[in-house]
Design a protein around this motif. Structure first.
Motif, PDB file in Angstrom:
ATOM      1  N   MET A   1      56.449  32.391  30.527  1.00 15.63           N
ATOM      2  CA  MET A   1      55.935  32.877  31.801  1.00 15.63           C
ATOM      3  C   MET A   1      56.258  31.854  32.892  1.00 15.63           C
ATOM      4  O   MET A   1      55.593  30.837  33.008  1.00 15.63           O
ATOM      5  N   LYS A   2      57.286  32.147  33.669  1.00 12.46           N
ATOM      6  CA  LYS A   2      57.685  31.216  34.719  1.00 12.46           C
ATOM      7  C   LYS A   2      57.046  31.547  36.064  1.00 12.46           C
ATOM      8  O   LYS A   2      56.685  30.657  36.830  1.00 12.46           O
ATOM      9  N   ARG A   3      56.931  32.842  36.349  1.00 11.36           N
ATOM     10  CA  ARG A   3      56.371  33.235  37.646  1.00 11.36           C
ATOM     11  C   ARG A   3      55.389  34.382  37.437  1.00 11.36           C
ATOM     12  O   ARG A   3      55.761  35.459  36.964  1.00 11.36           O
ATOM     13  N   LEU A   4      54.116  34.163  37.804  1.00  8.57           N
ATOM     14  CA  LEU A   4      53.074  35.179  37.741  1.00  8.57           C
ATOM     15  C   LEU A   4      52.723  35.613  39.149  1.00  8.57           C
ATOM     16  O   LEU A   4      52.505  34.777  40.030  1.00  8.57           O
ATOM     17  N   LEU A   5      52.672  36.922  39.367  1.00  7.24           N
ATOM     18  CA  LEU A   5      52.280  37.476  40.652  1.00  7.24           C
ATOM     19  C   LEU A   5      50.826  37.912  40.612  1.00  7.24           C
ATOM     20  O   LEU A   5      50.409  38.610  39.678  1.00  7.24           O
ATOM     21  N   LEU A   6      50.063  37.514  41.610  1.00  5.05           N
ATOM     22  CA  LEU A   6      48.679  37.947  41.780  1.00  5.05           C
ATOM     23  C   LEU A   6      48.580  38.718  43.081  1.00  5.05           C
ATOM     24  O   LEU A   6      48.723  38.149  44.166  1.00  5.05           O
ATOM     25  N   THR A   7      48.347  40.031  43.011  1.00  7.90           N
ATOM     26  CA  THR A   7      48.125  40.816  44.224  1.00  7.90           C
ATOM     27  C   THR A   7      46.633  40.855  44.528  1.00  7.90           C
ATOM     28  O   THR A   7      45.795  40.642  43.652  1.00  7.90           O
ATOM     29  N   GLY A   8      46.301  41.136  45.784  1.00  5.25           N
ATOM     30  CA  GLY A   8      44.892  41.126  46.187  1.00  5.25           C
ATOM     31  C   GLY A   8      44.300  39.733  46.205  1.00  5.25           C
ATOM     32  O   GLY A   8      43.097  39.549  46.017  1.00  5.25           O
ATOM     33  N   ALA A   9      45.133  38.734  46.458  1.00  4.01           N
ATOM     34  CA  ALA A   9      44.711  37.335  46.323  1.00  4.01           C
ATOM     35  C   ALA A   9      43.804  36.864  47.444  1.00  4.01           C
ATOM     36  O   ALA A   9      43.263  35.753  47.368  1.00  4.01           O
ATOM     37  N   ALA A  10      43.620  37.668  48.493  1.00  2.10           N
ATOM     38  CA  ALA A  10      42.708  37.276  49.574  1.00  2.10           C
ATOM     39  C   ALA A  10      41.332  37.903  49.415  1.00  2.10           C
ATOM     40  O   ALA A  10      40.423  37.613  50.193  1.00  2.10           O
ATOM     41  N   GLY A  11      41.168  38.774  48.432  1.00  2.00           N
ATOM     42  CA  GLY A  11      39.860  39.383  48.187  1.00  2.00           C
ATOM     43  C   GLY A  11      38.898  38.399  47.545  1.00  2.00           C
ATOM     44  O   GLY A  11      39.259  37.262  47.211  1.00  2.00           O
ATOM     45  N   GLY A  12      37.668  38.853  47.345  1.00  2.00           N
ATOM     46  CA  GLY A  12      36.653  37.969  46.780  1.00  2.00           C
ATOM     47  C   GLY A  12      37.035  37.463  45.404  1.00  2.00           C
ATOM     48  O   GLY A  12      37.051  36.246  45.149  1.00  2.00           O
ATOM     49  N   MET A  13      37.341  38.359  44.491  1.00  2.00           N
ATOM     50  CA  MET A  13      37.738  37.950  43.153  1.00  2.00           C
ATOM     51  C   MET A  13      39.114  37.306  43.167  1.00  2.00           C
ATOM     52  O   MET A  13      39.363  36.325  42.455  1.00  2.00           O
ATOM     53  N   GLY A  14      40.026  37.848  43.996  1.00  2.00           N
ATOM     54  CA  GLY A  14      41.363  37.284  44.069  1.00  2.00           C
ATOM     55  C   GLY A  14      41.379  35.847  44.542  1.00  2.00           C
ATOM     56  O   GLY A  14      42.142  35.016  44.040  1.00  2.00           O
ATOM     57  N   THR A  15      40.522  35.530  45.514  1.00  2.00           N
ATOM     58  CA  THR A  15      40.444  34.165  46.035  1.00  2.00           C
ATOM     59  C   THR A  15      40.000  33.197  44.954  1.00  2.00           C
ATOM     60  O   THR A  15      40.566  32.107  44.777  1.00  2.00           O
ATOM     61  N   ARG A  16      38.988  33.585  44.202  1.00  2.00           N
ATOM     62  CA  ARG A  16      38.490  32.731  43.128  1.00  2.00           C
ATOM     63  C   ARG A  16      39.516  32.609  42.003  1.00  2.00           C
ATOM     64  O   ARG A  16      39.717  31.537  41.428  1.00  2.00           O
ATOM     65  N   LEU A  17      40.188  33.715  41.711  1.00  2.00           N
ATOM     66  CA  LEU A  17      41.177  33.692  40.643  1.00  2.00           C
ATOM     67  C   LEU A  17      42.396  32.875  41.033  1.00  2.00           C
ATOM     68  O   LEU A  17      42.988  32.182  40.193  1.00  2.00           O
ATOM     69  N   ARG A  18      42.762  32.928  42.296  1.00  2.00           N
ATOM     70  CA  ARG A  18      43.876  32.112  42.780  1.00  2.00           C
ATOM     71  C   ARG A  18      43.628  30.637  42.500  1.00  2.00           C
ATOM     72  O   ARG A  18      44.515  29.914  42.030  1.00  2.00           O
ATOM     73  N   ARG A  19      42.428  30.180  42.775  1.00  2.00           N
ATOM     74  CA  ARG A  19      42.089  28.778  42.514  1.00  2.00           C
ATOM     75  C   ARG A  19      42.104  28.489  41.011  1.00  2.00           C
ATOM     76  O   ARG A  19      42.577  27.444  40.565  1.00  2.00           O
ATOM     77  N   ALA A  20      41.570  29.433  40.225  1.00  6.62           N
ATOM     78  CA  ALA A  20      41.465  29.204  38.782  1.00  6.62           C
ATOM     79  C   ALA A  20      42.820  29.203  38.094  1.00  6.62           C
ATOM     80  O   ALA A  20      42.995  28.536  37.063  1.00  6.62           O
ATOM     81  N   LEU A  21      43.790  29.932  38.642  1.00  4.20           N
ATOM     82  CA  LEU A  21      45.104  30.015  38.029  1.00  4.20           C
ATOM     83  C   LEU A  21      46.059  28.926  38.513  1.00  4.20           C
ATOM     84  O   LEU A  21      47.166  28.794  37.986  1.00  4.20           O
ATOM     85  N   ALA A  22      45.633  28.172  39.506  1.00  2.00           N
ATOM     86  CA  ALA A  22      46.498  27.127  40.058  1.00  2.00           C
ATOM     87  C   ALA A  22      46.918  26.152  38.965  1.00  2.00           C
ATOM     88  O   ALA A  22      46.087  25.596  38.241  1.00  2.00           O
ATOM     89  N   GLY A  23      48.224  25.946  38.830  1.00  2.00           N
ATOM     90  CA  GLY A  23      48.754  24.993  37.865  1.00  2.00           C
ATOM     91  C   GLY A  23      48.911  25.521  36.456  1.00  2.00           C
ATOM     92  O   GLY A  23      49.455  24.813  35.594  1.00  2.00           O
ATOM     93  N   LYS A  24      48.470  26.755  36.171  1.00  2.00           N
ATOM     94  CA  LYS A  24      48.563  27.279  34.817  1.00  2.00           C
ATOM     95  C   LYS A  24      49.963  27.811  34.510  1.00  2.00           C
ATOM     96  O   LYS A  24      50.346  27.949  33.339  1.00  2.00           O
ATOM     97  N   TYR A  25      50.698  28.157  35.549  1.00  5.21           N
ATOM     98  CA  TYR A  25      52.052  28.677  35.389  1.00  5.21           C
ATOM     99  C   TYR A  25      52.975  27.884  36.317  1.00  5.21           C
ATOM    100  O   TYR A  25      52.526  27.389  37.354  1.00  5.21           O
ATOM    101  N   PRO A  26      54.247  27.758  35.978  1.00  7.96           N
ATOM    102  CA  PRO A  26      55.150  27.005  36.845  1.00  7.96           C
ATOM    103  C   PRO A  26      55.118  27.485  38.291  1.00  7.96           C
ATOM    104  O   PRO A  26      55.146  26.672  39.214  1.00  7.96           O
TER     105      PRO A  26
END
Length: 264
Positions: A1-26
Motif C-alpha cells: 500500500m503506497k498511496r491511500l486515499l481518504l475522501t471526506g477528510a474535512a468532516g468530523g470523522m474524516g478529520t480525526r481519521l486523517r490524524r490517526a492515519l498520518a504516517g501509516k502509509y507512505p
C-alpha cells in the motif's frame, strides 16, 4: 500500500481519521469539497467535488486503496443526497474502475438497517431496512459496490459505521459506539487481507450490548479492542428512564425512525 486515499477528510470523522492515519502509509491523499488546510508530512491534499467525474478520476489515479467517507453524513433532502451520496459514490467507483481498480472501504452506516428492533441480532444476509433517505443512499452504495465486484472484480468492504465519536451520548450510542482506534484497526485489516471480495461489516467496538453479528467477517482478522462500558456510569447519570413505547428506543435507528421525510 503506497498511496491511500481518504475522501471526506474535512468532516468530523474524516478529520480525526486523517490524524490517526498520518504516517501509516507512505502517502496519504486526503480530499474533501471543503478546505483541508496545508498538507502534512507524507500527505497530498486535493480539494475535489465528488459530483465532478473528471475531477474524481484524477483524484483516485495512482491510489492503491480508497477509504470513501465523502458525502452528506446526516439526513437531508433527496436532491442534496442524490448529488453527494448517490452520484458522488458512483463517480468514485467508476473512476476507480478506469484507473486501476484499487480496493475500497466504503463508509456505509447503521442507518441502512435502522428499522430493525434492538432485540433482533442482525447480520448482512438479512434484508436492508433503511430509516432515512440517507440510509437509502448507503444501501445504494452497498449495492453499487456489489455490482462492481461481480461485474469487474473490484473488491470492497462496506462498513456499516455505528457511532464513531469520542464518546457515546446515550444508551443507543453505547451499543453502536466505534472507537477511532478500532476503526483504524479495521482499516489496517481491510487493506492487509489477501482477499476481501465483497464484504459488509458492522463498524462497532467490543461493546457489552451488541445488535449486530460480524461472525461472517472473521477472515479479516479484525478484533475490536475497545468498549463503551468505560462511559456507562456517565451515561446512566445523564439519561433518564427509557420508554418501551418510544420508537426511538425500540428500533436500532433511534430517533431517525420517527424524524419523517425531509422536503425542499
Amino acid at each position: 500500500m503506497k498511496r491511500l486515499l481518504l475522501t471526506g477528510a474535512a468532516g468530523g470523522m474524516g478529520t480525526r481519521l486523517r490524524r490517526a492515519l498520518a504516517g501509516k502509509y507512505p502517502t496519504l491523499r486526503v480530499s474533501d469539497i471543503a478546505d483541508l488546510g496545508p498538507a502534512g508530512e507524507g500527505e497530498e491534499v486535493v480539494q475535489c467535488d465528488l459530483r465532478d467525474y473528471a475531477a474524481v478520476e484524477e483524484l483516485v489515479r495512482d491510489c492503491d486503496g480508497i477509504v470513501h467517507l465523502g458525502g452528506i453524513s446526516l439526513e437531508d433532502t433527496f436532491d442534496r443526497i442524490l448529488e453527494a451520496n448517490f452520484r458522488g459514490t458512483y463517480n468514485v467507483y467508476e473512476a476507480a474502475r478506469k484507473t486501476g481498480k484499487p480496493r475500497i472501504l466504503f463508509g456505509s452506516s447503521n442507518h441502512a438497517t435502522g428499522f430493525y428492533p434492538r432485540e433482533t441480532s442482525i447480520d448482512p444476509s438479512m434484508p436492508i431496512r433503511p430509516d432515512s433517505i440517507y440510509g437509502v443512499s448507503k444501501c445504494f452504495g452497498e449495492a453499487l459496490s456489489r455490482y462492481y465486484f461481480d461485474q469487474f472484480g473490484m473488491e470492497s468492504v462496506c462498513v456499516r459505521i455505528g457511532f464513531c465519536f469520542p464518546e457515546p451520548i446515550d444508551r443507543r450510542s453505547m451499543a453502536l459506539w466505534l472507537s477511532l482506534n478500532d476503526l483504524v484497526r479495521l482499516i489496517d485489516r481491510v487493506f492487509a487481507a489477501p482477499r476481501v471480495a465483497h464484504t459488509i461489516v458492522y463498524g462497532v467496538s467490543d461493546n457489552l450490548e451488541k445488535w449486530q453479528d460480524n461472525s461472517h467477517a472473521r477472515f479479516l482478522g479484525w478484533q475490536p479492542q475497545d468498549s463503551s462500558e468505560q462511559f456507562r456510569e456517565k451515561i446512566e447519570a445523564a439519561c433518564g428512564p427509557d420508554s418501551n413505547d418510544d420508537p426511538a428506543v425500540r428500533l436500532q435507528g433511534g430517533k431517525w425512525t420517527v424524524a419523517g421525510h425531509f422536503e425542499d
